[in-house]
Motif scaffolding. Structure first.
Motif, PDB file in Angstrom:
ATOM      1  N   ILE A   1      82.423 -30.495 133.031  1.00  0.00           N
ATOM      2  CA  ILE A   1      83.232 -31.560 132.452  1.00  0.00           C
ATOM      3  C   ILE A   1      84.521 -30.927 131.957  1.00  0.00           C
ATOM      4  CG2 ILE A   1      83.391 -33.305 130.639  1.00  0.00           C
ATOM      5  CD1 ILE A   1      80.396 -33.590 130.733  1.00  0.00           C
ATOM      6  N   ARG A   2      85.638 -31.344 132.509  1.00  0.00           N
ATOM      7  CA  ARG A   2      86.939 -30.774 132.175  1.00  0.00           C
ATOM      8  C   ARG A   2      87.790 -31.820 131.488  1.00  0.00           C
ATOM      9  NH1 ARG A   2      88.676 -27.385 137.647  1.00  0.00           N
ATOM     10  NH2 ARG A   2      86.866 -25.956 137.654  1.00  0.00           N
ATOM     11  N   LEU A   3      88.406 -31.401 130.411  1.00  0.00           N
ATOM     12  CA  LEU A   3      89.349 -32.243 129.685  1.00  0.00           C
ATOM     13  C   LEU A   3      90.666 -31.493 129.655  1.00  0.00           C
ATOM     14  CD1 LEU A   3      87.082 -33.355 126.685  1.00  0.00           C
ATOM     15  CD2 LEU A   3      87.541 -34.590 128.806  1.00  0.00           C
ATOM     16  N   GLY A   4      91.564 -31.882 130.492  1.00  0.00           N
ATOM     17  CA  GLY A   4      92.835 -31.172 130.601  1.00  0.00           C
ATOM     18  C   GLY A   4      93.904 -31.736 129.678  1.00  0.00           C
ATOM     19  N   SER A   5      94.920 -30.902 129.406  1.00  0.00           N
ATOM     20  CA  SER A   5      96.098 -31.288 128.617  1.00  0.00           C
ATOM     21  C   SER A   5      95.729 -31.705 127.199  1.00  0.00           C
ATOM     22  CB  SER A   5      96.867 -32.421 129.319  1.00  0.00           C
ATOM     23  OG  SER A   5      97.276 -32.034 130.600  1.00  0.00           O
ATOM     24  N   LEU A   6      94.717 -31.080 126.625  1.00  0.00           N
ATOM     25  CA  LEU A   6      94.373 -31.371 125.235  1.00  0.00           C
ATOM     26  C   LEU A   6      95.270 -30.556 124.310  1.00  0.00           C
ATOM     27  CD1 LEU A   6      90.457 -31.461 125.296  1.00  0.00           C
ATOM     28  CD2 LEU A   6      92.051 -33.390 125.243  1.00  0.00           C
ATOM     29  N   PRO A   7      95.707 -31.122 123.219  1.00  0.00           N
ATOM     30  CA  PRO A   7      96.546 -30.349 122.281  1.00  0.00           C
ATOM     31  C   PRO A   7      95.721 -29.261 121.564  1.00  0.00           C
ATOM     32  CG  PRO A   7      96.015 -32.493 121.361  1.00  0.00           C
ATOM     33  CD  PRO A   7      95.508 -32.526 122.770  1.00  0.00           C
ATOM     34  N   ILE A   8      96.404 -28.245 121.172  1.00  0.00           N
ATOM     35  CA  ILE A   8      95.760 -27.109 120.488  1.00  0.00           C
ATOM     36  C   ILE A   8      96.196 -27.116 119.034  1.00  0.00           C
ATOM     37  CG2 ILE A   8      95.490 -24.599 120.404  1.00  0.00           C
ATOM     38  CD1 ILE A   8      96.095 -24.501 123.370  1.00  0.00           C
ATOM     39  N   GLY A   9      95.225 -27.219 118.166  1.00  0.00           N
ATOM     40  CA  GLY A   9      95.522 -27.213 116.743  1.00  0.00           C
ATOM     41  C   GLY A   9      95.723 -25.800 116.215  1.00  0.00           C
ATOM     42  N   THR A  10      96.605 -25.643 115.256  1.00  0.00           N
ATOM     43  CA  THR A  10      96.885 -24.335 114.634  1.00  0.00           C
ATOM     44  C   THR A  10      96.765 -24.457 113.127  1.00  0.00           C
ATOM     45  OG1 THR A  10      99.244 -24.822 114.584  1.00  0.00           O
ATOM     46  CG2 THR A  10      98.424 -23.629 116.512  1.00  0.00           C
ATOM     47  N   THR A  11      96.454 -23.352 112.518  1.00  0.00           N
ATOM     48  CA  THR A  11      96.348 -23.321 111.059  1.00  0.00           C
ATOM     49  C   THR A  11      97.713 -23.089 110.440  1.00  0.00           C
ATOM     50  OG1 THR A  11      95.901 -20.957 111.094  1.00  0.00           O
ATOM     51  CG2 THR A  11      93.988 -22.424 111.203  1.00  0.00           C
ATOM     52  N   ALA A  12      97.785 -23.430 109.156  1.00  0.00           N
ATOM     53  CA  ALA A  12      99.067 -23.214 108.448  1.00  0.00           C
ATOM     54  C   ALA A  12      99.424 -21.742 108.347  1.00  0.00           C
ATOM     55  CB  ALA A  12      98.992 -23.841 107.055  1.00  0.00           C
ATOM     56  N   ALA A  13      98.413 -20.865 108.265  1.00  0.00           N
ATOM     57  CA  ALA A  13      98.692 -19.429 108.144  1.00  0.00           C
ATOM     58  C   ALA A  13      99.208 -18.832 109.433  1.00  0.00           C
ATOM     59  CB  ALA A  13      97.425 -18.689 107.698  1.00  0.00           C
ATOM     60  N   ALA A  14      98.982 -19.522 110.510  1.00  0.00           N
ATOM     61  CA  ALA A  14      99.404 -18.978 111.813  1.00  0.00           C
ATOM     62  C   ALA A  14     100.878 -19.142 112.060  1.00  0.00           C
ATOM     63  CB  ALA A  14      98.595 -19.630 112.927  1.00  0.00           C
ATOM     64  N   HIS A  15     101.568 -20.013 111.301  1.00  0.00           N
ATOM     65  CA  HIS A  15     102.997 -20.230 111.517  1.00  0.00           C
ATOM     66  C   HIS A  15     103.792 -19.006 111.075  1.00  0.00           C
ATOM     67  CE1 HIS A  15     102.691 -24.443 112.669  1.00  0.00           C
ATOM     68  NE2 HIS A  15     101.791 -24.588 111.697  1.00  0.00           N
ATOM     69  N   GLY A  16     104.633 -18.523 111.928  1.00  0.00           N
ATOM     70  CA  GLY A  16     105.485 -17.379 111.608  1.00  0.00           C
ATOM     71  C   GLY A  16     104.806 -16.036 111.760  1.00  0.00           C
ATOM     72  N   SER A  17     103.558 -15.991 112.166  1.00  0.00           N
ATOM     73  CA  SER A  17     102.846 -14.724 112.363  1.00  0.00           C
ATOM     74  C   SER A  17     102.415 -14.596 113.792  1.00  0.00           C
ATOM     75  CB  SER A  17     101.618 -14.660 111.430  1.00  0.00           C
ATOM     76  OG  SER A  17     100.729 -15.718 111.731  1.00  0.00           O
ATOM     77  N   THR A  18     102.173 -13.369 114.214  1.00  0.00           N
ATOM     78  CA  THR A  18     101.741 -13.111 115.587  1.00  0.00           C
ATOM     79  C   THR A  18     100.252 -13.350 115.695  1.00  0.00           C
ATOM     80  OG1 THR A  18     103.491 -11.469 115.800  1.00  0.00           O
ATOM     81  CG2 THR A  18     101.732 -11.429 117.435  1.00  0.00           C
ATOM     82  N   VAL A  19      99.919 -14.259 116.594  1.00  0.00           N
ATOM     83  CA  VAL A  19      98.506 -14.626 116.796  1.00  0.00           C
ATOM     84  C   VAL A  19      98.068 -14.062 118.131  1.00  0.00           C
ATOM     85  CG1 VAL A  19      96.860 -16.520 116.994  1.00  0.00           C
ATOM     86  CG2 VAL A  19      98.828 -16.696 115.430  1.00  0.00           C
ATOM     87  N   PRO A  20      96.982 -13.315 118.157  1.00  0.00           N
ATOM     88  CA  PRO A  20      96.532 -12.781 119.443  1.00  0.00           C
ATOM     89  C   PRO A  20      96.192 -13.917 120.418  1.00  0.00           C
ATOM     90  CG  PRO A  20      94.821 -12.549 117.769  1.00  0.00           C
ATOM     91  CD  PRO A  20      96.060 -13.008 117.058  1.00  0.00           C
ATOM     92  N   LYS A  21      96.239 -13.559 121.736  1.00  0.00           N
ATOM     93  CA  LYS A  21      95.954 -14.532 122.769  1.00  0.00           C
ATOM     94  C   LYS A  21      94.516 -15.011 122.663  1.00  0.00           C
ATOM     95  CE  LYS A  21      96.246 -15.234 127.748  1.00  0.00           C
ATOM     96  NZ  LYS A  21      96.570 -14.617 129.067  1.00  0.00           N
ATOM     97  N   GLN A  22      94.385 -16.340 122.591  1.00  0.00           N
ATOM     98  CA  GLN A  22      93.069 -16.935 122.411  1.00  0.00           C
ATOM     99  C   GLN A  22      92.534 -17.355 123.765  1.00  0.00           C
ATOM    100  OE1 GLN A  22      91.649 -17.093 119.381  1.00  0.00           O
ATOM    101  NE2 GLN A  22      89.750 -18.017 120.121  1.00  0.00           N
TER     102      GLN A  22
END
Length: 311
Positions: A256-277
């Motif tokens: 079951i594939r659900l394409g083009s879903l938005p990805i949520g981010t945390t407030a702490a992730a803004h302005g910092s380098t986040v490793p590839k998920q």
């Protein structure tokens, strides 16, 4: 001797004149016994009479000759006239006939080995009337279209006498086992369609499309959509709604594939380098919107719920 004879003759004449005068009424002149009146037609009257008799004989001979010629040309017989045969069952006409005025007949049929052809330079019109002469049905075959004016139009099969098609003011019924639409654009319906089964021809796709409006499928016991040898696709411009008022929506598939879903981010992730998920968690907003959240040891849906604020 001669004198006595002449006296006797004169005496006889006198006696004859006296007898004539006594026989006639008084006051009238005595007729002239010596005048002779001829009896008959003489002179120019006699010649005119002979001329008119001769003219009458000539006219009779010409009429008789024309009558015999018409009988010969038109082929008049005891049974009818030429190709037109009159019998107890009706009138039989062989060949081509041209009618300049309306034709009234109870039944028109052709021979068993030939077809019935009705030809007209403009149109062919068949009218049906009641006992009062009012028009109850009309069939017109024109150069542009075939028009039928009647309360109910029916088409029956010849072999099984089964109703194939009927049309009236508020209903159109198709009684065939299969209705095939071979047009490139398919069939266009302005209003609702009620049918138990819709399928495409083998090796062809089935498409149900509404370019500018909503496509709705309803059934009292459920709607089944299946594609045994291909894919099933449902696309729309805005929202696609799958709604079940009393049951559940069950998705059963290997993948079951659900394409083009938005990805949520945390407030702490803004302005910092986040490793590839590479692994995400599927989350749902209160309104039912789905989004992805980075997967960790615990659920991160609450931390990335800012996506629900924009839904």
């Amino acid at each position: 001797m001669n004198r006595s004879a002449s006296l006797d003759i004169e005496a006889l004449k006198m006696m004859q004149e006296q007898y004539t005068l006594s026989a006639q009424p008084s006051g009238l002149p005595s007729p002239d016994l010596t005048a002779i009146h001829p009896v008959g037609i003489y002179g120019w009257r006699k010649r005119c009479l002979y001329f008119f008799v001769l003219l009458l004989v000539v006219i009779m001979i010409v009429n008789l000759a024309l009558t015999i010629w018409i009988l010969k040309v038109m082929s008049f017989t005891i049974d009818g006239m030429g190709s037109l045969k009159v019998s107890g069952d009706g009138v039989r006409l062989e060949g081509v006939a041209e009618f300049l005025l309306p034709l009234y007949a109870r039944e028109i049929g052709s021979r068993e080995d030939s077809a019935l052809l009705l030809h007209s330079d403009r149109n062919v019109t068949l009218n049906a009337r009641d006992h009062r002469g009012l028009l109850t049905g009309q069939l017109t075959v024109g150069p542009q279209a075939v028009e039928v004016h009647t309360q109910r139009f029916e088409v029956w099969s010849h072999d099984t006498r089964r109703l194939l098609f009927s049309a009236e003011d508020d209903e159109v019924q198709i009684g065939t086992e299969k209705l095939r639409v071979t047009g490139v654009e398919g069939a266009v319906f302005q209003h609702s369609v009620e049918t138990p089964h819709i399928r495409a021809e083998p090796s062809h796709d089935l498409r149900l499309e509404s370019p500018t409006r909503t496509l709705t499928m309803e059934a009292p016991r459920g709607v089944e959509i299946s594609a045994d040898a291909g894919d099933l696709r449902a696309t729309c411009r805005k929202d696609l709604q799958l709604e079940s008022t009393e049951g559940e929506i069950f998705l059963n598939a290997h993948v079951i594939r659900l394409g083009s879903l938005p990805i949520g981010t945390t407030a702490a992730a803004h302005g910092s380098t986040v490793p590839k998920q590479t692994v995400y968690e599927l989350c749902a907003c209160p309104n039912g919107r789905l989004y992805l959240s980075p997967a960790e040891l615990e659920s991160t849906c609450q931390a990335t719920s800012n996506v629900c604020l924009w839904s």
